[in-house]
Write an enzyme that holds these catalytic residues in place. Structure first.
Site, PDB file in Angstrom:
ATOM      1  CD  GLU A 194     -15.933  30.392 -46.662  1.00 18.88           C
ATOM      2  OE1 GLU A 194     -16.838  29.527 -46.599  1.00 18.88           O
ATOM      3  OE2 GLU A 194     -16.288  31.585 -46.630  1.00 18.88           O
ATOM      4  CD  GLU A 211     -17.333  34.593 -49.521  1.00 14.75           C
ATOM      5  OE1 GLU A 211     -18.013  34.332 -48.767  1.00 14.75           O
ATOM      6  OE2 GLU A 211     -16.913  33.595 -50.519  1.00 14.75           O
TER       7      GLU A 211
END
Length: 408
Positions: free
Chosen positions: A235, A342
């Site tokens: 991220e 995720e």
């Protein structure tokens, strides 16, 4: 015993009035908004939960998924999902968190500030049939700031990381290396494509002969600000899509230059699946180039109100499929593969249905090659609602058997 809804799809010609813009939602179970697409797009069914206006040569006609009330009662066979016409994931498993813990302490002490996955945890999931483990680590521990991102590896940390990766792959499973750093190193944004390429050339060189290693460049969204997560980089926080793309491309180039020619590479930007199109990532990431054509776009998706994964309450029982629909359509339109690095949600009926709906829609789409639950790991507190660490993580009792195992 379970009730199985019989679905029918009707093609309905609709007036072009009050049309829905391209990429907007135009149908799905419970949808009460507009169902007519702008000229040049067609309302296309992604799943029973979500239909979307996709570019086409159509002029305002739409295909709407209509649910009938005809029901039948049947005994679901073991492992059955009630999800028709699906293709199983090539990679399906869990994140094994711990080596990225204690991000404020460098290098920190193994067993005090950070840890590595327990072999017994890996054995547990392999025994269930999972074949993928994403292993987050901290770049500052692997390449200490004293020598910089292109410097030599810490021999102790690399040895522990290598032991974990080799243990996973010795079981026949796949291991994804996940620099969990949000594209930040030594408290500063990573901006040098040259340095990032060198880092990945060096790291991939350590594992280039292990075909079950996956390289993940993780530029992560802020789901867990206390952690740092890289796949090519976990991220990438606050980085423009164009910069994130350039860094990802540099990593791909570095990995292949190392001699790692057969392994899958995951590229990622700072966003969840639900904002992949609206954030601007879709405008640039379709151009990613891999000489070996073995790359997938990694996204993450949580199902609480802000998509952060910090609340056990899901928006609805259908939010999983809904949030992934636009990204799925983009992958299909660009002939690309997706990987959900995720996904996590609460241990309750609505969330279990939402996770199941997400996985069903992914497996029906033909473009998602894998997914991994957040997260296993030995140090999660007992009240961490997405913990799937055996034997007593809160996601073990219901999420695992009801929402994950059926999609193996």
């Amino acid at each position: 015993m379970k009730n199985l809804l019989a679905l029918t799809t009707l093609a309905i010609a609709v007036s072009p009035a009050a049309s829905v813009a391209v990429w907007g939602q135009c149908g799905g179970q419970g949808w009460t908004g507009g169902t007519v697409c702008d000229a040049g797009s067609t309302c296309t069914v992604s799943s029973q939960y979500y239909s979307q206006c996709l570019p086409s040569t159509a002029t305002g006609t739409t295909t709407v998924a209509t649910t009938t009330t005809a029901t039948t009662t049947a005994t679901a066979p073991s492992g059955s999902t009630g999800c028709a016409n699906r293709t199983k994931f090539k990679f399906f498993g869990v994140n094994q968190s711990g080596a990225e813990f204690g991000s404020a302490t460098w290098p920190g002490t193994w067993g005090k500030d950070f840890t590595f996955p327990a072999p017994s945890s890996i054995d547990y999931f392999v025994g269930k049939g999972f074949n993928f483990f994403r292993v987050p680590f901290l770049m500052e521990r692997l390449v200490p700031p004293a020598t910089g991102i292109t410097g030599p590896f810490s021999s102790a940390y690399l040895a522990n990381l290598t032991t974990t990766i080799n243990y996973i792959t010795s079981k026949g499973a796949f291991a994804a290396l996940d620099p969990h750093n949000y594209m930040i190193y030594n408290n500063a944004a990573i901006t040098s494509t040259s340095n990032f390429q060198t880092f990945w050339t060096n790291l991939a060189g350590q594992f280039k002969n292990n075909n079950n290693v996956i390289f993940g460049k993780y530029l992560h969204s802020a789901s867990f600000p206390q952690l740092t997560d890289p796949d090519v980089m976990n991220e990438p926080n606050g980085i423009p899509a164009s910069t994130a793309f350039a860094l990802n491309q540099a990593a791909v180039n570095g990995i292949r230059a190392s001699g790692a020619t057969t392994q899958l590479i995951l590229v990622e930007a700072w966003t969840g699946g639900w904002t992949w199109v609206s954030s601007g990532n879709s405008a640039v990431f379709g151009a990613i180039k891999d000489p070996n054509n073995n790359v997938a776009i990694e996204m993450h998706q949580y199902l609480d109100s802000d998509g952060s994964g910090t609340n056990a309450t899901c928006v609805s029982s259908t939010i999983g499929a809904e949030r992934l629909a636009a990204a799925t359509s983009w992958l299909q339109a660009n002939n690309l593969k997706g990987f959900l690095g995720e996904i996590g949600a609460g241990n309750n009926a609505a969330c279990i249905s939402a996770v199941s709906g997400a996985l069903c829609s992914m497996q029906q789409s033909g473009v998602w090659i894998g997914a991994s639950w957040w997260a296993a790991g030995p140090w999660w507190p007992t009240d961490y609602f997405t913990s799937i660490e055996p034997p007593s993580g809160l996601a073990i009792a219901q999420v695992l058997p009801q929402a994950l195992l059926p999609y193996l």
